[in-house]
Enzyme design. Structure first.
Site, PDB file in Angstrom:
ATOM      1  N   ARG A  49       0.864  -1.188   0.000  1.00 34.33           N
ATOM      2  CA  ARG A  49       0.000   0.000   0.000  1.00 34.33           C
ATOM      3  C   ARG A  49       0.894   1.230   0.000  1.00 34.33           C
ATOM      4  NH1 ARG A  49      -2.189   3.262   4.565  1.00 34.33           N
ATOM      5  NH2 ARG A  49      -3.944   4.470   3.765  1.00 34.33           N
ATOM      6  N   ASP A  68      -3.039   4.564  -2.935  1.00 31.80           N
ATOM      7  CA  ASP A  68      -4.254   5.005  -2.259  1.00 31.80           C
ATOM      8  C   ASP A  68      -4.931   6.165  -2.980  1.00 31.80           C
ATOM      9  OD1 ASP A  68      -5.524   3.815  -0.182  1.00 31.80           O
ATOM     10  OD2 ASP A  68      -4.581   4.989   1.394  1.00 31.80           O
ATOM     11  N   GLY A 108     -10.494   5.797  10.743  1.00 28.80           N
ATOM     12  CA  GLY A 108      -9.459   5.159  11.535  1.00 28.80           C
ATOM     13  C   GLY A 108      -8.637   6.251  12.195  1.00 28.80           C
ATOM     14  N   GLY A 114      -6.390   7.787  10.620  1.00 31.45           N
ATOM     15  CA  GLY A 114      -6.668   8.700   9.524  1.00 31.45           C
ATOM     16  C   GLY A 114      -8.130   8.549   9.160  1.00 31.45           C
ATOM     17  N   PHE A 160      -8.856   6.359  19.824  1.00 25.67           N
ATOM     18  CA  PHE A 160     -10.265   6.629  20.107  1.00 25.67           C
ATOM     19  C   PHE A 160     -10.738   5.903  21.364  1.00 25.67           C
ATOM     20  CE2 PHE A 160     -13.134   9.186  17.625  1.00 25.67           C
ATOM     21  CZ  PHE A 160     -14.368   8.967  18.218  1.00 25.67           C
ATOM     22  N   GLY A 201     -11.281   1.273  11.661  1.00 24.57           N
ATOM     23  CA  GLY A 201     -11.312   0.985  13.090  1.00 24.57           C
ATOM     24  C   GLY A 201     -12.407   1.671  13.869  1.00 24.57           C
ATOM     25  N   VAL A 202     -12.506   2.986  13.774  1.00 29.76           N
ATOM     26  CA  VAL A 202     -13.548   3.722  14.487  1.00 29.76           C
ATOM     27  C   VAL A 202     -14.901   3.495  13.833  1.00 29.76           C
ATOM     28  CG1 VAL A 202     -14.339   6.009  15.202  1.00 29.76           C
ATOM     29  CG2 VAL A 202     -11.894   5.459  15.265  1.00 29.76           C
TER      30      VAL A 202
END
Length: 402
Positions: free
Chosen positions: A94, A151, A213, A215, A286, A333-334
């Protein structure tokens, strides 16, 4: 290593303070091994390496990405995977910023590595780590094709009105200043998965995707193609993030230069490493932010409110840009794990056909799922991203094409 190892792709995702990796079969999606190097450069660095039913770990300071990747390769060997002799199909990397030069998966050469390094000014938290991952993988796995997957590629074809900044056109052209967008691998994968989950033709879907996330970014996708995205020339623009503040008045930078004597490097550090949740609340995780809120920390609560306010602002903008929306999706993730963020971001929007079902939203299901009420005009979903599988498939296709 199994006899089928020649079909496997090692995927490396070298982030600003982490390395995620998987050994993936691009055809079946089966993961033979996976792991995460966390908190690189900090005293409490850690690695968790999973191979089948076996998990091994590492605790202690990992000074940089090179040391982290070398330790990962050692852990592969400790669990019986001789990557150097495995006959891997490819290594897929990536890469955050491809500039104007790269808008499709690319076989890595010395020239490609140099170009990726040149784009580090536009992605200072990411491209240097990406280059380190590529260089170390080439050194540790000579002869294995290395493929860079960018990306920025998904957003290469943004409409001119969405990608153009309102500055002097000659300056913009000379210095390549435009909206590039980021997290494109995730946005492309997730928007495609939404069509699969809903069993609908992607050409008919109007989607808003929130990749949340450390980011964070948003995209507006019509008919499978993006028409707008929140990140810009660099990954600094847009939503509130872990250590990046997203949108701000550019006049702040001149004010800091004049009033506080900040030079370019100090401003760069402030914007990339000391802003966002960390700047407002002192933490960029978070989970830690939620703990502080539960303890009554006012700064943490304000940081959360600013975070949600920014989400809602982009939601409204993209709702108008699309002329309505069929699906709103949360990922990363968040986005995948915070029911509070999802509920608060969409609160009070029933008049727009947007609602979250509390029971569905808080269910412990880890897969792709709908969290809006059954009769809601707009479908709200949680869809786990799988950038590793997307990268593995892209690398496999490129190698197969010769």
């Amino acid at each position: 290593m199994t006899a089928a190892s020649e079909h496997l792709v090692l995927v490396l995702n070298s982030g600003s303070s982490s390395i995620k990796y998987q050994l993936v079969d691009p055809e079946t999606g089966e993961v033979s091994a996976a792991g995460l190097v966390e908190r690189i450069g900090e005293d409490d660095s850690a690695i968790e390496h999973r191979c089948g039913a076996r998990t091994i770990g590492h605790e202690g300071r990992i000074p940089d990405h090179r040391a982290g990747l070398e330790r990962v390769f050692e852990m592969f060997a400790e669990t019986g995977f001789d990557l150097a002799g495995a006959g891997l199909r490819a290594v897929g990397h990536r890469v955050v910023h491809g500039g104007e030069m790269f808008h499709e998966p690319t076989l890595v050469t010395d020239e490609v590595v140099a170009a990726i390094a040149d784009f580090a000014e536009l992605a200072p938290l990411h491209n240097p780590a990406n280059v380190t991952g590529i260089e170390n993988a080439r050194r540790l796995l000579p002869g294995v094709p290395q493929v860079a997957v960018f990306d920025t590629a998904f957003f290469h074809g943004l409409p001119d009105a969405a990608k153009t900044y309102a500055i002097d056109a000659k300056i913009a052209a000379e210095y390549g200043i435009r909206r590039y967008g980021f997290h494109g691998i995730s946005h492309e994968y997730v928007s495609g998965r939404v069509a699969e989950v809903l069993d609908l033709d992607p050409a008919r879907l109007r989607q808003i995707v929130f990749h949340l996330g450390n980011g964070a970014s948003a995209s507006a996708v019509r008919g499978g193609s993006p028409i707008d995205t929140s990140m810009g020339l660099t990954p600094l623009e847009g939503l509130v993030m872990g250590t990046r503040g997203g949108d701000l008045d550019p006049g702040i930078l001149g004010h800091l230069a004049r009033a506080a004597g900040f030079d370019v490097d100090r401003i760069d550090k402030l914007l990339n490493r000391e802003a966002g949740l960390k700047g407002m609340a002192g933490v960029n995780d978070f989970r830690e932010l939620r703990r502080l809120i539960d303890e009554g920390d006012a700064a943490a609560k304000l940081a959360y409110d600013v975070y949600v306010h920014r989400l809602r602002r982009y939601l409204g903008a993209y709702l108008i840009a699309l002329g309505g929306v069929d699906a709103i999706t949360f990922t990363a993730g968040v986005g995948e794990n915070s029911a509070d963020v999802r509920a608060d971001a969409l609160a009070g929007l029933e008049n727009f056909g947007i609602a979250v079902d509390p029971a569905r939203n808080t269910a412990k299901d880890r897969g792709a799922r709908v969290i809006s009420p059954p009769a809601a005009p707009v479908t709200v979903l949680v869809v786990p991203t799988n950038e590793e599988l997307a990268i593995a498939r892209a690398a496999d296709r490129l190698v197969a094409a010769g």
